[in-house]
Design an enzyme around this catalytic site. Sequence first.
Site, PDB file in Angstrom:
ATOM      1  N   ASP A   1       0.850  -1.179   0.000  1.00  0.00           N
ATOM      2  CA  ASP A   1       0.000   0.000   0.000  1.00  0.00           C
ATOM      3  C   ASP A   1       0.893   1.239   0.000  1.00  0.00           C
ATOM      4  O   ASP A   1       2.118   1.135  -0.202  1.00  0.00           O
ATOM      5  CB  ASP A   1      -0.981  -0.030   1.173  1.00  0.00           C
ATOM      6  CG  ASP A   1      -0.302   0.072   2.536  1.00  0.00           C
ATOM      7  OD1 ASP A   1       0.948   0.202   2.610  1.00  0.00           O
ATOM      8  OD2 ASP A   1      -1.029   0.024   3.545  1.00  0.00           O
ATOM      9  N   HIS A   2       0.316   2.383   0.253  1.00  0.00           N
ATOM     10  CA  HIS A   2       1.065   3.643   0.239  1.00  0.00           C
ATOM     11  C   HIS A   2       2.176   3.676   1.291  1.00  0.00           C
ATOM     12  O   HIS A   2       3.221   4.275   1.073  1.00  0.00           O
ATOM     13  CB  HIS A   2       0.107   4.826   0.446  1.00  0.00           C
ATOM     14  CG  HIS A   2      -0.672   4.771   1.715  1.00  0.00           C
ATOM     15  ND1 HIS A   2      -1.678   3.845   1.924  1.00  0.00           N
ATOM     16  CD2 HIS A   2      -0.589   5.510   2.851  1.00  0.00           C
ATOM     17  CE1 HIS A   2      -2.195   4.021   3.129  1.00  0.00           C
ATOM     18  NE2 HIS A   2      -1.557   5.024   3.711  1.00  0.00           N
TER      19      HIS A   2
ATOM     20  N   CYS B   1       2.899  -3.405   4.218  1.00  0.00           N
ATOM     21  CA  CYS B   1       2.060  -2.274   4.633  1.00  0.00           C
ATOM     22  C   CYS B   1       2.758  -1.655   5.841  1.00  0.00           C
ATOM     23  O   CYS B   1       3.961  -1.835   6.001  1.00  0.00           O
ATOM     24  CB  CYS B   1       0.616  -2.715   4.914  1.00  0.00           C
ATOM     25  SG  CYS B   1       0.377  -3.771   6.358  1.00  0.00           S
ATOM     26  N   GLY B   2       2.051  -0.951   6.686  1.00  0.00           N
ATOM     27  CA  GLY B   2       2.686  -0.320   7.842  1.00  0.00           C
ATOM     28  C   GLY B   2       3.249  -1.314   8.835  1.00  0.00           C
ATOM     29  O   GLY B   2       4.382  -1.193   9.283  1.00  0.00           O
ATOM     30  N   THR B   3       2.454  -2.328   9.203  1.00  0.00           N
ATOM     31  CA  THR B   3       2.899  -3.336  10.163  1.00  0.00           C
ATOM     32  C   THR B   3       3.002  -4.729   9.558  1.00  0.00           C
ATOM     33  O   THR B   3       3.598  -5.618  10.156  1.00  0.00           O
ATOM     34  CB  THR B   3       1.921  -3.442  11.351  1.00  0.00           C
ATOM     35  OG1 THR B   3       0.644  -3.861  10.855  1.00  0.00           O
ATOM     36  CG2 THR B   3       1.800  -2.125  12.091  1.00  0.00           C
ATOM     37  N   GLY B   4       2.365  -4.951   8.414  1.00  0.00           N
ATOM     38  CA  GLY B   4       2.283  -6.275   7.810  1.00  0.00           C
ATOM     39  C   GLY B   4       1.072  -7.051   8.298  1.00  0.00           C
ATOM     40  O   GLY B   4       0.693  -8.060   7.709  1.00  0.00           O
TER      41      GLY B   4
ATOM     42  N   HIS C   1       7.874 -25.132   8.470  1.00  0.00           N
ATOM     43  CA  HIS C   1       6.803 -25.808   9.215  1.00  0.00           C
ATOM     44  C   HIS C   1       5.406 -25.542   8.670  1.00  0.00           C
ATOM     45  O   HIS C   1       4.521 -26.395   8.821  1.00  0.00           O
ATOM     46  CB  HIS C   1       6.836 -25.392  10.688  1.00  0.00           C
ATOM     47  CG  HIS C   1       8.060 -25.854  11.404  1.00  0.00           C
ATOM     48  ND1 HIS C   1       8.209 -25.702  12.756  1.00  0.00           N
ATOM     49  CD2 HIS C   1       9.196 -26.456  10.963  1.00  0.00           C
ATOM     50  CE1 HIS C   1       9.385 -26.202  13.130  1.00  0.00           C
ATOM     51  NE2 HIS C   1      10.009 -26.649  12.047  1.00  0.00           N
TER      52      HIS C   1
ATOM     53  N   ARG D   1       6.902   0.187   8.838  1.00  0.00           N
ATOM     54  CA  ARG D   1       7.037   0.961  10.076  1.00  0.00           C
ATOM     55  C   ARG D   1       7.662   0.124  11.190  1.00  0.00           C
ATOM     56  O   ARG D   1       7.918   0.630  12.269  1.00  0.00           O
ATOM     57  CB  ARG D   1       5.671   1.474  10.522  1.00  0.00           C
ATOM     58  CG  ARG D   1       5.096   2.517   9.588  1.00  0.00           C
ATOM     59  CD  ARG D   1       3.732   2.965  10.037  1.00  0.00           C
ATOM     60  NE  ARG D   1       3.250   4.053   9.193  1.00  0.00           N
ATOM     61  CZ  ARG D   1       1.973   4.300   8.972  1.00  0.00           C
ATOM     62  NH1 ARG D   1       1.036   3.541   9.535  1.00  0.00           N
ATOM     63  NH2 ARG D   1       1.615   5.300   8.204  1.00  0.00           N
TER      64      ARG D   1
ATOM     65  N   HIS E   1       4.344 -31.908   9.543  1.00  0.00           N
ATOM     66  CA  HIS E   1       3.821 -30.577   9.239  1.00  0.00           C
ATOM     67  C   HIS E   1       2.740 -30.625   8.166  1.00  0.00           C
ATOM     68  O   HIS E   1       1.829 -29.808   8.160  1.00  0.00           O
ATOM     69  CB  HIS E   1       4.955 -29.639   8.817  1.00  0.00           C
ATOM     70  CG  HIS E   1       6.041 -29.538   9.847  1.00  0.00           C
ATOM     71  ND1 HIS E   1       5.842 -28.988  11.098  1.00  0.00           N
ATOM     72  CD2 HIS E   1       7.326 -29.946   9.811  1.00  0.00           C
ATOM     73  CE1 HIS E   1       6.966 -29.045  11.787  1.00  0.00           C
ATOM     74  NE2 HIS E   1       7.883 -29.621  11.025  1.00  0.00           N
TER      75      HIS E   1
END
Length: 150
Positions: free
Chosen positions: A8-9, A65-68, A98, A109, A133
């Site tokens: 995103d931006h 993005c900012g935090t994911g 896994h 960020r 797994h």
Amino acid sequence: MKIAIGYDHVGYILRKDIIDYLETKNITVIDLGAPSTERTDYPIYANKVARAVNSKEADLGILICGTGIGISIAANKCSGIRAVVCSDPYSAKLSREHNNTNILAFGSRVVGSELAKMIVEQWLMAKFEGGRHQNRIDQIDAIQKGEFHE
């Protein structure tokens, strides 16, 4: 290998370093991200990358993005997607070994350029271990289809 990248931006600036890094590894990049730093909505780009991975247009995907967090949640709404948000290389590595993740997300960020490259490197180098797994992946797929029974 082909990797679809979406952002995103807020992820727009970091995306250049990641694309450049991938290209130095001779990885083809399919850029499906925002056109600028002008405000936009991350689910748009999560969906584009998830569709590219599901259709086999891309082998794997990367989202920023900012935090994911938000962008990975959006990607995980798509059937067949196992997106993980990582802020460290070790978690990224284990997510592939896994959980056979097919989309990596992180936040611009939260991590800087060099750490983001280390996260991507460990994620790409890791291989799914299968075995015990695989049973868990099958259970996750059954949950997604509404067919999971203990």
